[in-house]
Scaffold this motif. Structure first.
Motif, PDB file in Angstrom:
ATOM      1  N   GLN A  94       0.829  -1.204   0.000  1.00 58.35           N
ATOM      2  CA  GLN A  94       0.000   0.000   0.000  1.00 58.35           C
ATOM      3  C   GLN A  94       0.863   1.254   0.000  1.00 58.35           C
ATOM      4  N   ALA A  95       1.982   1.199   0.669  1.00 63.97           N
ATOM      5  CA  ALA A  95       2.852   2.375   0.780  1.00 63.97           C
ATOM      6  C   ALA A  95       3.546   2.694  -0.538  1.00 63.97           C
ATOM      7  N   THR A  96       3.626   1.734  -1.452  1.00 62.13           N
ATOM      8  CA  THR A  96       4.294   2.014  -2.728  1.00 62.13           C
ATOM      9  C   THR A  96       3.465   2.963  -3.588  1.00 62.13           C
ATOM     10  N   ASP A  97       2.164   3.074  -3.310  1.00 65.80           N
ATOM     11  CA  ASP A  97       1.297   3.963  -4.079  1.00 65.80           C
ATOM     12  C   ASP A  97       1.309   5.397  -3.556  1.00 65.80           C
ATOM     13  N   VAL A  98       1.957   5.633  -2.439  1.00 72.49           N
ATOM     14  CA  VAL A  98       1.994   6.966  -1.840  1.00 72.49           C
ATOM     15  C   VAL A  98       2.993   7.816  -2.619  1.00 72.49           C
ATOM     16  N   PRO A  99       2.561   8.995  -3.071  1.00 71.53           N
ATOM     17  CA  PRO A  99       3.491   9.829  -3.843  1.00 71.53           C
ATOM     18  C   PRO A  99       4.630  10.355  -2.963  1.00 71.53           C
ATOM     19  N   GLU A 100       5.773  10.526  -3.593  1.00 75.53           N
ATOM     20  CA  GLU A 100       6.933  11.075  -2.894  1.00 75.53           C
ATOM     21  C   GLU A 100       6.688  12.551  -2.599  1.00 75.53           C
ATOM     22  N   MET A 101       7.128  12.995  -1.430  1.00 75.17           N
ATOM     23  CA  MET A 101       6.980  14.404  -1.055  1.00 75.17           C
ATOM     24  C   MET A 101       8.352  14.943  -0.681  1.00 75.17           C
ATOM     25  N   SER A 102       8.545  16.205  -0.994  1.00 75.13           N
ATOM     26  CA  SER A 102       9.794  16.854  -0.589  1.00 75.13           C
ATOM     27  C   SER A 102       9.693  17.219   0.882  1.00 75.13           C
ATOM     28  N   LEU A 103      10.813  17.542   1.492  1.00 74.44           N
ATOM     29  CA  LEU A 103      10.825  17.953   2.888  1.00 74.44           C
ATOM     30  C   LEU A 103       9.997  19.222   3.079  1.00 74.44           C
ATOM     31  N   ASP A 104      10.073  20.139   2.122  1.00 71.30           N
ATOM     32  CA  ASP A 104       9.281  21.367   2.211  1.00 71.30           C
ATOM     33  C   ASP A 104       7.789  21.066   2.171  1.00 71.30           C
ATOM     34  N   GLU A 105       7.380  20.125   1.328  1.00 71.18           N
ATOM     35  CA  GLU A 105       5.960  19.755   1.246  1.00 71.18           C
ATOM     36  C   GLU A 105       5.489  19.103   2.551  1.00 71.18           C
ATOM     37  N   ILE A 106       6.331  18.259   3.112  1.00 75.07           N
ATOM     38  CA  ILE A 106       5.997  17.596   4.383  1.00 75.07           C
ATOM     39  C   ILE A 106       5.844  18.639   5.485  1.00 75.07           C
ATOM     40  N   ASN A 107       6.799  19.558   5.582  1.00 71.84           N
ATOM     41  CA  ASN A 107       6.742  20.605   6.608  1.00 71.84           C
ATOM     42  C   ASN A 107       5.530  21.510   6.425  1.00 71.84           C
ATOM     43  N   ALA A 108       5.184  21.818   5.171  1.00 76.94           N
ATOM     44  CA  ALA A 108       4.011  22.648   4.902  1.00 76.94           C
ATOM     45  C   ALA A 108       2.740  21.926   5.342  1.00 76.94           C
ATOM     46  N   GLU A 109       2.670  20.636   5.083  1.00 78.40           N
ATOM     47  CA  GLU A 109       1.493  19.853   5.494  1.00 78.40           C
ATOM     48  C   GLU A 109       1.376  19.804   7.017  1.00 78.40           C
ATOM     49  N   ILE A 110       2.486  19.620   7.691  1.00 78.35           N
ATOM     50  CA  ILE A 110       2.485  19.609   9.156  1.00 78.35           C
ATOM     51  C   ILE A 110       2.045  20.960   9.693  1.00 78.35           C
ATOM     52  N   ALA A 111       2.584  22.042   9.126  1.00 75.48           N
ATOM     53  CA  ALA A 111       2.222  23.391   9.572  1.00 75.48           C
ATOM     54  C   ALA A 111       0.735  23.643   9.377  1.00 75.48           C
ATOM     55  N   GLU A 112       0.163  23.170   8.264  1.00 72.94           N
ATOM     56  CA  GLU A 112      -1.265  23.356   7.989  1.00 72.94           C
ATOM     57  C   GLU A 112      -2.121  22.615   9.019  1.00 72.94           C
ATOM     58  N   VAL A 113      -1.734  21.392   9.360  1.00 70.83           N
ATOM     59  CA  VAL A 113      -2.480  20.623  10.357  1.00 70.83           C
ATOM     60  C   VAL A 113      -2.405  21.302  11.713  1.00 70.83           C
ATOM     61  N   ARG A 114      -1.246  21.786  12.089  1.00 69.98           N
ATOM     62  CA  ARG A 114      -1.089  22.486  13.375  1.00 69.98           C
ATOM     63  C   ARG A 114      -1.927  23.766  13.402  1.00 69.98           C
ATOM     64  N   LYS A 115      -1.955  24.475  12.298  1.00 66.32           N
ATOM     65  CA  LYS A 115      -2.718  25.704  12.195  1.00 66.32           C
ATOM     66  C   LYS A 115      -4.225  25.399  12.366  1.00 66.32           C
TER      67      LYS A 115
END
Length: 99
Positions: free
Chosen positions: A74-95
């Motif tokens: 299942q994890a092979t279908d997950v798109p690759e994300m850059s570190l900036d994209e990951i951090n932006a997603e985390i920041a959005e969830v925290r916000k």
């Protein structure tokens, strides 16, 4: 140490012995020391020094490995994300949590 010592021998699967030996080694002891501890504790409690009941939901090693492999697929279908994209997603969830 006791004056009268005796040799105790028994057969066990070599893979099991190696895996258990590694665990005891990580704890700073060898297999004979661990077995002596088991015997002393058995004497103290006058029985097996741990609970001896079957768990209600036992999972075999094969079942666990199968579940792991399914999750890996299942994890092979997950798109690759850059570190900036990951951090932006985390920041959005925290916000959104603060709202």
């Amino acid at each position: 140490m006791a004056k009268n010592q005796t040799l105790v021998q028994f057969r066990v699967d070599s893979d099991l012995k190696n895996e258990v030996s590694e665990i005891y080694s990580a704890l700073g002891m060898d297999l004979p020391t661990a077995f002596r501890m088991f015997m002393v504790r058995s004497k103290m409690v006058r029985g097996i020094p741990f609970e001896t009941v079957l768990p209600e939901n036992a999972v075999t090693r094969a079942e666990g490995l199968e579940a792991f492999e399914k999750l890996r697929e299942q994890a092979t279908d997950v798109p690759e994300m850059s570190l900036d994209e990951i951090n932006a997603e985390i920041a959005e969830v925290r916000k959104n949590r603060r709202r």
